[in-house]
Design a protein around this motif. Sequence first.
Motif, PDB file in Angstrom:
ATOM      1  N   THR A 247       4.974  -0.666  -9.231  1.00 23.27           N
ATOM      2  CA  THR A 247       4.099  -0.691  -7.945  1.00 23.27           C
ATOM      3  C   THR A 247       4.626  -1.389  -6.991  1.00 23.27           C
ATOM      4  OG1 THR A 247       2.285  -0.268  -9.596  1.00 23.27           O
ATOM      5  CG2 THR A 247       1.873  -1.234  -7.402  1.00 23.27           C
ATOM      6  N   ALA A 248       5.358  -2.549  -7.186  1.00 23.11           N
ATOM      7  CA  ALA A 248       6.083  -3.234  -6.228  1.00 23.11           C
ATOM      8  C   ALA A 248       7.043  -2.667  -5.382  1.00 23.11           C
ATOM      9  CB  ALA A 248       6.593  -4.681  -6.889  1.00 23.11           C
ATOM     10  N   LEU A 249       7.868  -1.837  -6.307  1.00 22.73           N
ATOM     11  CA  LEU A 249       8.847  -0.959  -5.508  1.00 22.73           C
ATOM     12  C   LEU A 249       8.261  -0.002  -4.870  1.00 22.73           C
ATOM     13  CD1 LEU A 249      12.057  -0.934  -5.609  1.00 22.73           C
ATOM     14  CD2 LEU A 249      11.834   0.867  -7.360  1.00 22.73           C
ATOM     15  N   GLY A 250       7.170   0.491  -5.089  1.00 20.10           N
ATOM     16  CA  GLY A 250       6.601   1.685  -4.637  1.00 20.10           C
ATOM     17  C   GLY A 250       6.191   1.139  -3.017  1.00 20.10           C
ATOM     18  N   ALA A 251       5.577  -0.252  -3.048  1.00 18.45           N
ATOM     19  CA  ALA A 251       5.357  -1.046  -1.678  1.00 18.45           C
ATOM     20  C   ALA A 251       6.142  -1.055  -0.768  1.00 18.45           C
ATOM     21  CB  ALA A 251       4.575  -2.095  -2.228  1.00 18.45           C
ATOM     22  N   LEU A 252       7.466  -1.182  -1.550  1.00 21.44           N
ATOM     23  CA  LEU A 252       8.516  -1.796  -0.885  1.00 21.44           C
ATOM     24  C   LEU A 252       9.074  -0.473   0.042  1.00 21.44           C
ATOM     25  CD1 LEU A 252      10.901  -3.820  -0.041  1.00 21.44           C
ATOM     26  CD2 LEU A 252      12.285  -2.841  -1.868  1.00 21.44           C
ATOM     27  N   THR A 253       9.210   0.721  -0.794  1.00 20.93           N
ATOM     28  CA  THR A 253       9.449   1.901  -0.217  1.00 20.93           C
ATOM     29  C   THR A 253       8.635   2.591   0.664  1.00 20.93           C
ATOM     30  OG1 THR A 253       8.682   3.114  -2.145  1.00 20.93           O
ATOM     31  CG2 THR A 253      11.212   2.554  -2.208  1.00 20.93           C
ATOM     32  N   GLU A 254       7.525   1.956   0.792  1.00 21.93           N
ATOM     33  CA  GLU A 254       6.358   2.384   1.880  1.00 21.93           C
ATOM     34  C   GLU A 254       6.759   1.788   3.189  1.00 21.93           C
ATOM     35  OE1 GLU A 254       2.428   1.937   0.703  1.00 21.93           O
ATOM     36  OE2 GLU A 254       2.777   3.396  -0.999  1.00 21.93           O
ATOM     37  N   ALA A 255       7.668   0.940   3.218  1.00 22.55           N
ATOM     38  CA  ALA A 255       8.039   0.171   4.411  1.00 22.55           C
ATOM     39  C   ALA A 255       7.187  -0.845   4.713  1.00 22.55           C
ATOM     40  CB  ALA A 255       8.572   1.001   5.562  1.00 22.55           C
ATOM     41  N   ARG A 256       6.120  -1.417   3.920  1.00 15.97           N
ATOM     42  CA  ARG A 256       5.031  -2.215   4.099  1.00 15.97           C
ATOM     43  C   ARG A 256       5.619  -3.645   3.863  1.00 15.97           C
ATOM     44  NH1 ARG A 256       0.832  -0.725   0.149  1.00 15.97           N
ATOM     45  NH2 ARG A 256      -0.300  -2.346   1.174  1.00 15.97           N
ATOM     46  N   ARG A 257       4.927  -4.484   4.783  1.00 17.34           N
ATOM     47  CA  ARG A 257       5.475  -5.829   4.752  1.00 17.34           C
ATOM     48  C   ARG A 257       5.234  -6.761   3.501  1.00 17.34           C
ATOM     49  NH1 ARG A 257       6.935  -9.426   8.871  1.00 17.34           N
ATOM     50  NH2 ARG A 257       6.189  -7.890  10.454  1.00 17.34           N
ATOM     51  N   ILE A 258       4.172  -6.296   2.818  1.00 13.80           N
ATOM     52  CA  ILE A 258       3.456  -6.727   1.576  1.00 13.80           C
ATOM     53  C   ILE A 258       4.448  -6.405   0.491  1.00 13.80           C
ATOM     54  CG2 ILE A 258       2.062  -4.998   0.711  1.00 13.80           C
ATOM     55  CD1 ILE A 258       0.211  -6.900  -0.249  1.00 13.80           C
TER      56      ILE A 258
END
Length: 422
Positions: free
Chosen positions: A345-356
């Motif tokens: 899930t964390a890796l998914g948020a990173l690949t969404e180019a989101r600051r969080i």
Amino acid sequence: MNTQEIIITWATPVFFALIALELLVAKLRGRSVYHSSDAINSLGLGVISQIVAVFSKLLTLGIYAWCVQRFALFALPANSVWVWISALLLYDFCYYWLHRAGHEVNILWAAHVVHHQSEDYNLSTALRQTGSGVLLGWLFYLPMAIVGYPLEVFVVVALIDLLYQFWVHTELVGRLGWFDRVFCSPSNHRAHHAVNDRYLDRNYGGILIVWDRLFGTFIEEDDTDPPIYGTRSPLRSWNPLWANAEVYWATAKDAWHARRWRDKLLVWLKPPGWRPADVAERFPKPAFDIQRERFLPQLSRGLTVYGLVQFALLLGMAVQFLDLAKQVPATTLVAYAVFLVLSLTALGALTEARRIGIGLELARLFATAAMPLLTGGWFGVPQLDARVVAAMVAVQALSALVLGWLVLSAAGRSNAEKPIHG
């Protein structure tokens, strides 16, 4: 190691070899059929489905075995060729109806939707599987138990049916003549995954497309109307938890808002997209646009490579998790499962180019380093060699430094590109 585990063990490297081959063939043909973030998301969802299966198969296979023991009409021998052949045919027939119901009944679509969310169509899409299909899917195979097919026969033919479907998820194999008329093929299954009006809710067969021809759900791929992939309510996220929950959540909200109790139930049982009239009026949704812009947040080349490397490391951990499944206490297994799901899930948020996503990824790296450093062990491994601990900590520290450098570099380029007003 049982038959199922042996088949999966041999199949997994073949899957990745074929994905590599598909990438190579696509490059030689000058085509782009993969996007890294989409592939990571699809493969990550496949990992989660396998994690869930570790906990759920005891229940589902237990129910099947119990039904065979209590209700079987015949004692079918597991050493008979005709039993195996008929079992595969019956399983594929049951799969057709499960698959069809998965597109026609909203609560079943809520599970199956995961497989259709990708806007790419490639071999990684085949591995994009639901984590919640176990809730109701087993019901469709109980006729096999009642007839009397042994559990070991059921497990193997289920795997054969599933493994067969891997190769049909590609755009690089064209029409296959007579084969397309009898079997599920890449052409037939491309039509199944399309959101174009002509293709919607067609071609449900797993191995045989004959079922669709018999029951009126077959459609041939049309070169004048190329398939466009995804769903009519696009996911627009790389979050694997949300991918599994999105339709359940949307349906629960509609059920909550519906004024009539009858509608609160029907919203789960009606086809996907159906909404009570009062809910649709008060909470309208935008109309489906087949020309919509696809979801593809832009990442720098460095962050793309970083994401692929980190996913490869998580994939290695997932393999270890599956290997430990029968050897460690349930509490350890649950903890490891939670760690892997949150990591993806964390890796998914990173690949969404989101600051969080940056914060979540740094927290994941810190947790991955902290556990061996503070405990001297890892999930299922009480004591690691000191050199292994040092290597694990070093990899996470290096990853954090690389991530920080990539983020700062991207920020610097962004500021340099801003116009200067004097």
